[in-house]
Design a protein around this motif. Structure first.
Motif, PDB file in Angstrom:
ATOM      1  N   LYS A  21       0.810  -1.212   0.000  1.00  0.00           N
ATOM      2  CA  LYS A  21       0.000   0.000   0.000  1.00  0.00           C
ATOM      3  C   LYS A  21       0.848   1.268   0.000  1.00  0.00           C
ATOM      4  N   GLU A  22       2.162   1.109   0.195  1.00  0.00           N
ATOM      5  CA  GLU A  22       3.034   2.277   0.064  1.00  0.00           C
ATOM      6  C   GLU A  22       2.979   2.842  -1.348  1.00  0.00           C
ATOM      7  N   LEU A  23       2.609   2.020  -2.314  1.00  0.00           N
ATOM      8  CA  LEU A  23       2.546   2.463  -3.705  1.00  0.00           C
ATOM      9  C   LEU A  23       1.190   3.035  -4.073  1.00  0.00           C
ATOM     10  N   ILE A  24       0.299   3.160  -3.108  1.00  0.00           N
ATOM     11  CA  ILE A  24      -0.970   3.850  -3.366  1.00  0.00           C
ATOM     12  C   ILE A  24      -0.748   5.313  -3.001  1.00  0.00           C
ATOM     13  N   ARG A  25      -0.336   6.088  -3.991  1.00  0.00           N
ATOM     14  CA  ARG A  25       0.099   7.462  -3.762  1.00  0.00           C
ATOM     15  C   ARG A  25      -0.837   8.501  -4.365  1.00  0.00           C
ATOM     16  N   THR A  26      -1.704   8.097  -5.280  1.00  0.00           N
ATOM     17  CA  THR A  26      -2.609   9.017  -5.950  1.00  0.00           C
ATOM     18  C   THR A  26      -4.003   8.401  -6.012  1.00  0.00           C
ATOM     19  N   LYS A  27      -4.968   9.201  -6.412  1.00  0.00           N
ATOM     20  CA  LYS A  27      -6.327   8.679  -6.608  1.00  0.00           C
ATOM     21  C   LYS A  27      -6.346   7.614  -7.697  1.00  0.00           C
ATOM     22  N   SER A  28      -5.469   7.746  -8.684  1.00  0.00           N
ATOM     23  CA  SER A  28      -5.385   6.747  -9.744  1.00  0.00           C
ATOM     24  C   SER A  28      -4.894   5.413  -9.184  1.00  0.00           C
ATOM     25  N   ASP A  29      -3.907   5.468  -8.270  1.00  0.00           N
ATOM     26  CA  ASP A  29      -3.423   4.245  -7.635  1.00  0.00           C
ATOM     27  C   ASP A  29      -4.537   3.582  -6.822  1.00  0.00           C
ATOM     28  N   LEU A  30      -5.286   4.374  -6.085  1.00  0.00           N
ATOM     29  CA  LEU A  30      -6.372   3.831  -5.275  1.00  0.00           C
ATOM     30  C   LEU A  30      -7.429   3.186  -6.162  1.00  0.00           C
ATOM     31  N   ALA A  31      -7.746   3.849  -7.270  1.00  0.00           N
ATOM     32  CA  ALA A  31      -8.733   3.280  -8.192  1.00  0.00           C
ATOM     33  C   ALA A  31      -8.228   1.967  -8.772  1.00  0.00           C
ATOM     34  N   ALA A  32      -6.937   1.906  -9.106  1.00  0.00           N
ATOM     35  CA  ALA A  32      -6.365   0.678  -9.655  1.00  0.00           C
ATOM     36  C   ALA A  32      -6.426  -0.452  -8.623  1.00  0.00           C
ATOM     37  N   GLU A  71      18.358   5.197  -5.044  1.00  0.00           N
ATOM     38  CA  GLU A  71      17.179   4.851  -4.240  1.00  0.00           C
ATOM     39  C   GLU A  71      15.920   5.505  -4.787  1.00  0.00           C
ATOM     40  N   TRP A  72      16.032   6.760  -5.235  1.00  0.00           N
ATOM     41  CA  TRP A  72      14.843   7.424  -5.763  1.00  0.00           C
ATOM     42  C   TRP A  72      14.407   6.804  -7.085  1.00  0.00           C
ATOM     43  N   GLN A  73      15.362   6.354  -7.907  1.00  0.00           N
ATOM     44  CA  GLN A  73      14.996   5.690  -9.155  1.00  0.00           C
ATOM     45  C   GLN A  73      14.246   4.389  -8.881  1.00  0.00           C
ATOM     46  N   TRP A  74      14.713   3.665  -7.841  1.00  0.00           N
ATOM     47  CA  TRP A  74      14.059   2.411  -7.493  1.00  0.00           C
ATOM     48  C   TRP A  74      12.668   2.661  -6.891  1.00  0.00           C
ATOM     49  N   ARG A  75      12.616   3.470  -5.855  1.00  0.00           N
ATOM     50  CA  ARG A  75      11.367   3.696  -5.131  1.00  0.00           C
ATOM     51  C   ARG A  75      10.324   4.421  -5.980  1.00  0.00           C
ATOM     52  N   ASP A  76      10.754   5.456  -6.713  1.00  0.00           N
ATOM     53  CA  ASP A  76       9.804   6.345  -7.371  1.00  0.00           C
ATOM     54  C   ASP A  76       9.439   5.934  -8.790  1.00  0.00           C
ATOM     55  N   ILE A  77      10.334   5.167  -9.459  1.00  0.00           N
ATOM     56  CA  ILE A  77      10.081   4.852 -10.864  1.00  0.00           C
ATOM     57  C   ILE A  77      10.043   3.347 -11.126  1.00  0.00           C
ATOM     58  N   ILE A  78      11.126   2.656 -10.862  1.00  0.00           N
ATOM     59  CA  ILE A  78      11.199   1.232 -11.231  1.00  0.00           C
ATOM     60  C   ILE A  78      10.160   0.402 -10.483  1.00  0.00           C
ATOM     61  N   LEU A  79      10.089   0.580  -9.163  1.00  0.00           N
ATOM     62  CA  LEU A  79       9.169  -0.215  -8.356  1.00  0.00           C
ATOM     63  C   LEU A  79       7.712  -0.042  -8.782  1.00  0.00           C
ATOM     64  N   PRO A  80       7.190   1.177  -8.852  1.00  0.00           N
ATOM     65  CA  PRO A  80       5.796   1.298  -9.288  1.00  0.00           C
ATOM     66  C   PRO A  80       5.584   0.963 -10.760  1.00  0.00           C
ATOM     67  N   LEU A  81       6.535   1.337 -11.615  1.00  0.00           N
ATOM     68  CA  LEU A  81       6.334   1.138 -13.049  1.00  0.00           C
ATOM     69  C   LEU A  81       6.290  -0.335 -13.412  1.00  0.00           C
ATOM     70  N   PHE A  82       7.154  -1.138 -12.787  1.00  0.00           N
ATOM     71  CA  PHE A  82       7.208  -2.567 -13.122  1.00  0.00           C
ATOM     72  C   PHE A  82       6.539  -3.448 -12.067  1.00  0.00           C
ATOM     73  N   GLY A  83       6.235  -2.879 -10.897  1.00  0.00           N
ATOM     74  CA  GLY A  83       5.613  -3.686  -9.854  1.00  0.00           C
ATOM     75  C   GLY A  83       4.105  -3.737  -9.911  1.00  0.00           C
ATOM     76  N   TRP A  84       3.483  -2.669 -10.363  1.00  0.00           N
ATOM     77  CA  TRP A  84       2.020  -2.663 -10.469  1.00  0.00           C
ATOM     78  C   TRP A  84       1.583  -3.611 -11.593  1.00  0.00           C
ATOM     79  N   LYS A  85       0.646  -4.505 -11.277  1.00  0.00           N
ATOM     80  CA  LYS A  85       0.131  -5.456 -12.270  1.00  0.00           C
ATOM     81  C   LYS A  85      -1.395  -5.404 -12.315  1.00  0.00           C
ATOM     82  N   ARG A  86      -1.903  -5.638 -13.489  1.00  0.00           N
ATOM     83  CA  ARG A  86      -3.350  -5.748 -13.674  1.00  0.00           C
ATOM     84  C   ARG A  86      -3.825  -7.127 -13.223  1.00  0.00           C
ATOM     85  N   PRO A  87      -5.138  -7.300 -13.087  1.00  0.00           N
ATOM     86  CA  PRO A  87      -5.634  -8.614 -12.680  1.00  0.00           C
ATOM     87  C   PRO A  87      -5.199  -9.752 -13.606  1.00  0.00           C
ATOM     88  N   ASP A  88      -4.929  -9.451 -14.877  1.00  0.00           N
ATOM     89  CA  ASP A  88      -4.506 -10.513 -15.808  1.00  0.00           C
ATOM     90  C   ASP A  88      -3.004 -10.768 -15.745  1.00  0.00           C
TER      91      ASP A  88
END
Length: 554
Positions: A21-32, A71-88
């Motif tokens: 849930k640390e990656l729920i940072r915006t309303k878009s994240d919450l909706a996802a 650390e900022w590249q990992w936390r702010d970009i790589i982790l959310p960009l490649f860690g968030w997955k859709r239900p499929d």
């Protein structure tokens, strides 16, 4: 995929205890999240592990060392960009907009991600591209990728670089990574798995939207394509990049909800104290890593001395979008050039006159420039028609200046040129006007009369960047060294505060009026002053130059 429970990973820097849930940072994240998207930490870790094991820095102090994301590249970009997955199970994000100041390592990160997408993303026949406004721009990220391959023994064994077209081939999967220019023609047939658009703010032509859409929709046949846009702030708010900036900012502040669009902006706010080191760090996550703090502070000191350098510092170092018509001279610097003198102090002295004639109801302005004791003294004069004083755009300042006698009001719809001519005649009787420098657009006939009847030679000064470039630079220097002297004329001070400059790619400047012709702001006396000053400076410099060193005013 991971559950909602806390995930633990040992021996991984920065991630000893991680809550999805640390990656729920915006309303878009919450909706996802509410729509079933989850965080796959292992997928993001796979990207970082690829960087560490297979990529090497190719230049600078880290050349040859493993590429360990900051650390900022990992936390702010790589982790959310490649860690968030859709239900499929596919990646959530299809577009990424990354906007950060220069020298924060965005090109290196983009090249690393491009190589991961080529080699390790499990996509057969992956087509990966780096795009730029021209081939040279496209080659910045792509060239970094090539150097990374050459510096990595494991990648050199499995990847093939074609020297003629500078394309990287991964023959095992039939994949390739190439550089492309911005020309949209020929992009329609691409089957894109990954595309990086570098410095999108310079894509200013009408073709940019066609290119963007061709690249965006060129990935529709792929399971999880990624359009990766990296840029710094621009100076043109009409371009597509600014539209995407506003869209990304809307996602970050919650006014826009888009589950597919990844937004990351590191910038100072326009109202932040730009002189505060905390503001520098706020905008530059790699300050102290890829950015030398001492060099950064040296850039700041230069920016603090020059308004033109300040605009560049705000844009490139603090990532603040500015107007191409950048604010120029600050009033405190102008006030430091204030001196006590009157017309009588220069009675009979040589001077140069700059004339900016009104076209309709605008201001007609004259400025006299005198040279004395290695300083330049200026006296402004202005005329407006009485009709202008009744118009809606007539500002209260103008009315006050007229009441103080700083603007000479002539009856009628337009400025009375007979009154202007008579006033110039009176000035010519009081001073020795060496030359009249004028804008030929609307003053050709009038200046000819001045030359014939008052015996004052005239010199045309066209309103071009080329003509203004040299004197604008010199004017900045004169203000900083307090070689410009004015007597505190409020009308001229008001116009100094108004004047902005438009610049070309080489930093050449030309003064422009802010807000257009109906804005109510005038800069005519500043224009007249610069025209007269350009000629006066040239003549005085030539007089003082040695015979062996002829002066070239540039």
């Amino acid at each position: 995929m991971v559950s909602r429970r806390t995930v633990r990973r040992k021996n991984q820097p920065g991630i000893h205890r991680f809550n999805p849930k640390e990656l729920i940072r915006t309303k878009s994240d919450l909706a996802a999240w509410e729509n079933g998207c989850r965080i796959d930490l292992a997928a993001a870790e796979r990207v970082r592990e690829f960087f560490r094991r297979f990529l090497r820095h190719s230049k600078g102090q880290w050349a040859g060392q493993p590429f360990e994301p900051a650390e900022w590249q990992w936390r702010d970009i790589i982790l959310p960009l490649f860690g968030w997955k859709r239900p499929d199970g596919t990646r959530r994000f299809r577009r990424a907009y990354i906007e950060i100041p220069k020298k924060n390592g965005k090109s290196t990160l983009a090249a690393a991600i491009g190589l991961y997408m080529l080699v390790a993303d499990g996509e057969m026949g992956a087509e990966c591209y780096s795009l730029g406004h021209d081939r040279n721009q496209a080659s910045i990220v792509h060239g970094e990728a090539i150097q990374m391959v050459k510096a990595s023994a494991p990648l050199s064994e499995i990847l093939r670089i074609n020297a003629s077209n500078r394309t990287i081939y991964f023959d095992a999967t039939g994949s390739k990574y190439a550089a492309l220019s911005s020309d949209a023609a020929g992009k329609e047939g691409l089957n894109i798995h990954f595309a990086c658009i570098d410095e999108f703010h310079v894509f200013t032509d009408a073709n940019s939207r066609a290119l963007y859409e061709a690249v965006l929709y060129g990935g529709r046949a792929r399971r999880q394509p990624l359009l990766f846009i990296i840029t710094t702030a621009g100076d043109d708010r009409s371009v597509l990049c600014r539209e995407l900036h506003d869209y990304a900012a809307g996602i970050l502040n919650g006014s826009i909800v888009d589950e597919r669009f990844f937004a990351y902006i590191r910038a100072a706010n326009p109202d932040d104290d730009w002189t505060n080191p905390a503001t520098w760090k706020k905008a530059n996550p790699s300050l102290g890593l890829t950015i030398d703090p001492e060099e950064f502070e040296a850039d700041f000191r230069e920016a603090n001395r020059s308004p033109r350098s300040r605009a560049a510092f705000l844009r490139y170092s603090l990532n603040i979008w500015i107007s191409s018509e950048s604010a120029w001279i600050e009033l405190p610097a102008w006030e430091k050039c204030r001196s006590t003198f009157t017309e009588d102090d220069f009675h009979g002295c040589e001077c140069w006159a700059g004339l900016d004639m009104a076209r309709t109801t605008a201001m007609t302005a004259l400025c006299l420039v005198f040279h004395r004791d290695n300083a330049w003294y200026v006296l402004p004069y202005a005329w407006l028609p009485s009709r202008y004083m009744t118009l809606a755009e007539c500002r209260e300042e103008i009315k006050n200046f007229a009441e103080q006698g700083l603007i000479r009001i002539t009856p009628g719809e337009v400025v009375d040129y007979e009154r202007v001519f008579g006033d110039i005649r009176a000035l010519a009787e009081k001073f020795h006007i060496s030359e009249l420098v004028y804008d030929p657009w609307n003053a050709e006939m009038f200046s000819q009369r001045v030359e014939l009847e008052l015996n004052i030679p005239r010199l045309a000064f066209r309103q071009t960047l080329r003509n203004y470039a040299g004197i604008c630079r010199e004017f900045e220097r004169m203000i900083l060294s307090q070689q410009i002297r004015h007597n505190g004329n409020p009308l001229l001070a008001w116009q100094i505060r108004n004047v902005t400059v438009t610049q070309d790619a080489n930093g050449n400047m030309r003064p422009v009026r802010p807000g257009g012709d109906r804005s109510g702001f005038f800069i005519d006396n500043v224009v007249a002053m610069l025209m007269a000053l350009a000629r006066a400076y040239q003549v005085v410099s030539e007089r003082n130059a040695s015979p062996d060193e002829p002066v070239q005013f540039v």
